[in-house]
Design an enzyme around this catalytic site. Structure first.
Site, PDB file in Angstrom:
ATOM      1  N   SER A   1      73.871  23.447  52.509  1.00 48.54           N
ATOM      2  CA  SER A   1      72.655  23.017  53.221  1.00 48.54           C
ATOM      3  C   SER A   1      71.696  22.465  52.182  1.00 48.54           C
ATOM      4  O   SER A   1      71.842  22.726  50.981  1.00 48.54           O
ATOM      5  CB  SER A   1      72.009  24.229  53.910  1.00 48.54           C
ATOM      6  OG  SER A   1      70.636  23.987  54.182  1.00 48.54           O
TER       7      SER A   1
ATOM      8  N   TYR B   1      68.909  33.300  53.689  1.00 44.96           N
ATOM      9  CA  TYR B   1      69.716  32.134  54.064  1.00 44.96           C
ATOM     10  C   TYR B   1      69.764  31.172  52.878  1.00 44.96           C
ATOM     11  O   TYR B   1      70.824  30.670  52.508  1.00 44.96           O
ATOM     12  CB  TYR B   1      69.123  31.445  55.294  1.00 44.96           C
ATOM     13  CG  TYR B   1      69.900  30.244  55.772  1.00 44.96           C
ATOM     14  CD1 TYR B   1      69.516  28.951  55.410  1.00 44.96           C
ATOM     15  CD2 TYR B   1      71.013  30.382  56.584  1.00 44.96           C
ATOM     16  CE1 TYR B   1      70.222  27.843  55.842  1.00 44.96           C
ATOM     17  CE2 TYR B   1      71.728  29.280  57.030  1.00 44.96           C
ATOM     18  CZ  TYR B   1      71.321  28.016  56.652  1.00 44.96           C
ATOM     19  OH  TYR B   1      72.035  26.894  57.083  1.00 44.96           O
TER      20      TYR B   1
END
Ligand SMILES: NC(=O)C1=CN([C@@H]2O[C@H](COP(=O)(O)OP(=O)(O)OC[C@H]3O[C@@H](n4cnc5c(N)ncnc54)[C@H](O)[C@@H]3O)[C@@H](O)[C@H]2O)C=CC1
Ligand SMILES: CC/C=C\C[C@H](O)C(=O)/C=C/C=C/C=C\C=C\[C@@H](O)C/C=C\CCC(=O)O
Length: 263
Positions: free
Chosen positions: A143, A156
Site C-alpha cells: 500500500s 496497518y
C-alpha cells in the site's frame, strides 16, 4: 492469487488478467498454452459468484477456487499442493489478502504481514529452481501506507511497511541464492473496495483522527481498480523488476527507489 475475490482484483479480473495472458505465458517454458488461475480466499460466498462468472467466460479447466485462510499454515500448504496437482506448476503468486481494523491489530499483523511471509515461504517449495521448480514471480500487495504513514492506522502502516521491507529483502535473498524467483510489491493508494468502506469504524482507538484521513482521501483521490491490476501485470511481466515497489496513484504510477544505508 490469495485474497483475490472481492475488492481490488475481482472487478477487473476478466478484462485485465486474460489481456496479459500472452506476456505472462512467455516468461516460462513450461507454462503450456493458457493461463490457469487458482483463487485462494477465505470468503466462500464471494468466491462462488465470481467463479460462476469466470467459468462461463474461460472454462472450468482454467480456474480453481480453494478455500484458504492465510493464517493457517496447513491450509496454505494444502492449497498450493492442490494447485500443483491440478495445474502442474505455480509461476505467479499474488499475496493480496489483507484486512484493516486497528482494534484487532494483532490479527491485522497476522494476516497482512505474517500471511505474506507464510505464503511466500510455502510457494518457494514449488517455485524455487534449487528445489526443482521453474522459477517465478511473487507480487505482494502492500500500500502507499507501506511507504509513508497513515496516521490513523499505525499498525496497518506497520504491516504494510513490513510487506515492503520483506519484499525487498526476499528479492535480494532469492537473487543471491539462485532461486530464480523475483519478488515485487504493489503500493496502491485508496481504492473503492470492501476494505475501504466504513473507515471510521476501522480506526479503533484512532477514530478521532478520521477527519485527517478524509483530507488524505480528498488529496490523493481514489485509484481505479484497473490501474492496480495493470500495475500488477507490469511487475509480473517486466523481468527487470525485482525488489521493486510500484506506487499507484490516481494520476500516475511510479517506482519507489530503495533507501540505501551504504551509499
Ligand atoms: N482498498 C484500498 O484502499 C487498498 C487496499 N490495499 C490492499 O489490497 C489488498 C486487497 O484489499 P481490498 O481488495 O481493498 O480489500 P477487500 O476486503 O475487498 O478484499 C480482501 C480479500 O482478502 C480476503 N482475506 C482477508 N483475510 C484473509 C485471510 N486470513 N485468508 C485469506 N483471505 C483473506 C478477503 O476475503 C477478501 O477477498 C489488501 O492487502 C489491502 O491491504 C492496498 C492499498 C489500498
Ligand atoms: C484509512 C485507511 C484507508 C484505507 C486503507 C487502504 O487499504 C490503504 O492502504 C490506503 C492507503 C492510502 C494512502 C494514501 C496516501 C498516503 C500518503 C502518505 O502515507 C505518503 C505515501 C506515499 C508518499 C509517496 C511519495 O511520493 O513520497
Amino acid at each position: 492469487m490469495i485474497g483475490a475475490f472481492v475488492g481490488i482484483f475481482e472487478a477487473q479480473f476478466s478484462q485485465c488478467f486474460w489481456a496479459h495472458e500472452e506476456a505472462a505465458l512467455g516468461l516460462w517454458t513450461d507454462c503450456g498454452s493458457s493461463l490457469q488461475v487458482a483463487l485462494l480466499d477465505m470468503n466462500k460466498t464471494e468466491a462462488e459468484s465470481l467463479m460462476q462468472t469466470l467459468t462461463k467466460q474461460y472454462g472450468q479447466e482454467r480456474l480453481l477456487f480453494l478455500h484458504c485462510d492465510v493464517e493457517q499454515e496447513e491450509q496454505v500448504k494444502a492449497a498450493f499442493q492442490k494447485t500443483m496437482d491440478t495445474f502442474g506448476g505455480i509461476h505467479i503468486l499474488c499475496n493480496n489478502a489483507g484486512i484493516l481494523n486497528e482494534s484487532t491489530w494483532e490479527k491485522m499483523i497476522s494476516v497482512n504481514l505474517v500471511g505474506v511471509i507464510r505464503a511466500t515461504y510455502l510457494v518457494l517449495e514449488h517455485m524455487n529452481k534449487l528445489k526443482g521448480g521453474q522459477g517465478g514471480v511473487i507480487v505482494n500487495t502492500a500500500s502507499l501506507a507501506g511507504i509513508g504513514p497513515l496516521v490513523s492506522c499505525p499498525v496497518y502502516t506497520a504491516s504494510k511497511h513490513g510487506v515492503v521491507g520483506f519484499t525487498r529483502a526476499m528479492s535480494a535473498a532469492s537473487a543471491l541464492s539462485g532461486y530464480g524467483v523475483r519478488v515485487n510489491c504493489l503500493c496502491p493508494g485508496f481504492v473503492q473496495t470492501g476494505l475501504f468502506s466504513n473507515i471510521p469504524a476501522r480506526l479503533g482507538p484512532f477514530s478521532h483522527l478520521k477527519d485527517g484521513t478524509q483530507l488524505l482521501v480528498e488529496k490523493f483521490g481514489i485509484v481505479n481498480m484497473s490501474q492496480v491490476v495493470e500495475a500488477f501485470f507490469e511487475l509480473v511481466t517486466d523481468e527487470t523488476k525485482d525488489g521493486a515497489a510500484l506506487l499507484v496513484f490516481q494520476q500516475e504510477r511510479k517506482y519507489m527507489p530503495a533507501v540505501s544505508v551504504t551509499d
